[in-house]
Enzyme design. Structure first.
Site, short mmCIF file in Angstrom:
data_model
loop_
_atom_site.label_atom_id
_atom_site.label_comp_id
_atom_site.label_asym_id
_atom_site.label_seq_id
_atom_site.Cartn_x
_atom_site.Cartn_y
_atom_site.Cartn_z
N CYS A 199 -5.83 6.95 6.48
CA CYS A 199 -5.72 6.62 4.92
C CYS A 199 -6.88 7.26 4.60
CB CYS A 199 -5.88 5.18 4.66
SG CYS A 199 -7.24 4.30 5.17
N GLU A 240 0.93 -1.29 -0.02
CA GLU A 240 -0.16 0.01 -0.08
C GLU A 240 0.97 1.30 0.10
OE1 GLU A 240 -3.26 2.61 2.55
OE2 GLU A 240 -2.32 0.81 3.48
#
Length: 398
Positions: A288, A251
């Site tokens: 996030c 990620e």
């Protein structure tokens, strides 16, 4: 430097009674080659551990981490400067992830067994008996993230998904919380040992050079990474350039654009600006879901509606604190979305000491945003850490 299960024995203090000095012994440096040899040997033994037994091991880790909360959380607070309430909740999320995977394993939800029986009358031609399942890949190298010292670190979602798949794990500790990493590894490794897991199922290494060397080592069969785009791309390339390329589950950030319509702005412009600032600074700007660019009908009005911000603090957020940094972060850069938007140009600025004011600018942050789902590596990721195995016609079902 490496932490191994052999350094946390049942004779040591129990997790709930351990202090950092007890649960984190001298950590005598082990060569990377020794750590990876142990991981490879653990992989052979772990492959034979049935799903129900893996579930029991994950539950044991969760119980041990919960029992050690009184020791772990203060260390995490001291190293990360995140509020203890936030860290307590994050540790609960971490152990929830362990138990969630354990429940899925015990129920058979993570099994991927498919059987196509022989069919001589199959319209495309006689079909043989084909059976498919998955087997563990082998040792998985996990790079811990900086901003979630529990949920995306030593015992985080990447580690748990790999253990659930039957893979041993070598965690590369993040330098932002080294003592917590060693302590967590000691607690989790001791729990695995006490539960009868294969030796050296979970190990810890430290250092950027050790991490990069491990990615390129033939004994490592997959890599999990959460962090900066620059660091992730570098490690991905190392994995891809191997003589035997391996999967890289990374990620590396996202932009999370926000579009405000003229009707929405007219109806609740102040609420939108306040909510935007709160989302931007949530968790010191390390979630996030943090928006990276916003499109608004009126730039000047939007900038004027933003709540006051000071170093490390927003009037709309309840969890101020220094921003954790990623050792592989890129320098902050900014570029205004609209040429000539002077208000936006003036507001578009960054700082490493605190989360910058949210602005209608396209910009890259000092640290990439991270995941926020309760199960960062879902059941599909467990399958991703395994490789398919087909049996020939007439062979026994797996």
């Amino acid at each position: 430097m490496s932490t191994t299960p052999s350094q946390a024995t049942p004779s040591q203090a129990t997790p709930s009674q351990a202090t950092p000095s007890q649960a984190s012994p001298s950590h005598a440096s082990l060569p990377l080659d020794t750590v990876l040899d142990r991981a490879a040997a653990a992989g052979v033994r772990a492959r034979a551990v049935p799903p129900a037994e893996r579930a029991r091991l994950l539950t044991a880790v969760a119980d041990a981490l919960d029992a050690a909360a009184g020791t772990l959380v203060p260390v995490a607070h001291r190293e990360s400067h995140l509020p203890e309430a936030r860290l307590t909740g994050e540790l609960a999320r971490t152990t929830f992830q362990c138990r969630l995977f354990a429940e899925r394993l015990a129920s058979g939800a993570l099994d991927d067994v498919r059987v196509d029986h022989a069919d001589p009358d199959w319209p495309m031609g006689a079909r043989p008996d084909i059976r498919r399942t998955t087997v563990p890949l082998g040792p998985v190298l996990v790079f811990a993230a900086s901003n979630f010292p529990f949920a995306f670190s030593v015992a985080g979602g990447d580690t748990v998904s790999a253990l659930a798949a039957g893979c041993p794990v070598v965690v590369k500790a993040h330098p932002g919380h080294p003592e917590l990493s060693r302590l967590t590894a000691s607690v989790a490794s001791a729990a695995l040992d006490d539960a009868g897991a294969p030796a050296h199922l979970l190990q810890l290494i430290e250092g950027e050079r050790e991490g990069a060397d491990a990615v390129q080592d033939h004994r490592v069969k997959a890599v999990g990474f959460t962090g900066s785009t620059r660091g992730g791309r570098y490690l991905f390339q190392l994995a891809a350039d191997r003589p035997d390329p391996i999967p890289f589950y990374g990620e590396l950030g996202s932009t999370n654009p926000v579009v405000v319509t003229p009707a929405g702005w007219a109806e609740r412009g102040t609420d939108i600006a306040t909510g935007f600032a709160a989302s931007f600074t949530l968790g010191s700007g390390q979630f996030c879901t943090q928006p990276g660019v916003v499109f608004v009908p009126d730039v000047d009005a939007f900038v004027g509606a933003l709540p006051p911000l000071t170093a490390g603090r927003c009037s709309t957020t309840a969890s101020p604190g220094p921003t954790p940094t990623d050792s592989t972060s890129s320098p902050p850069t900014a570029a205004c979305a609209r040429p000539g938007a002077s208000a936006a140009a003036r507001a578009c600025r960054t700082s490493r000491s605190c989360a910058p004011p949210p602005t209608p600018c396209a910009r890259t942050r000092p640290s990439s945003p991270r995941r926020s789902s309760a199960l960062p590596r879902s059941s599909s990721s467990t399958a991703a850490l395994t490789r398919s195995r087909r049996s020939s016609p007439g062979s026994a079902a797996p």
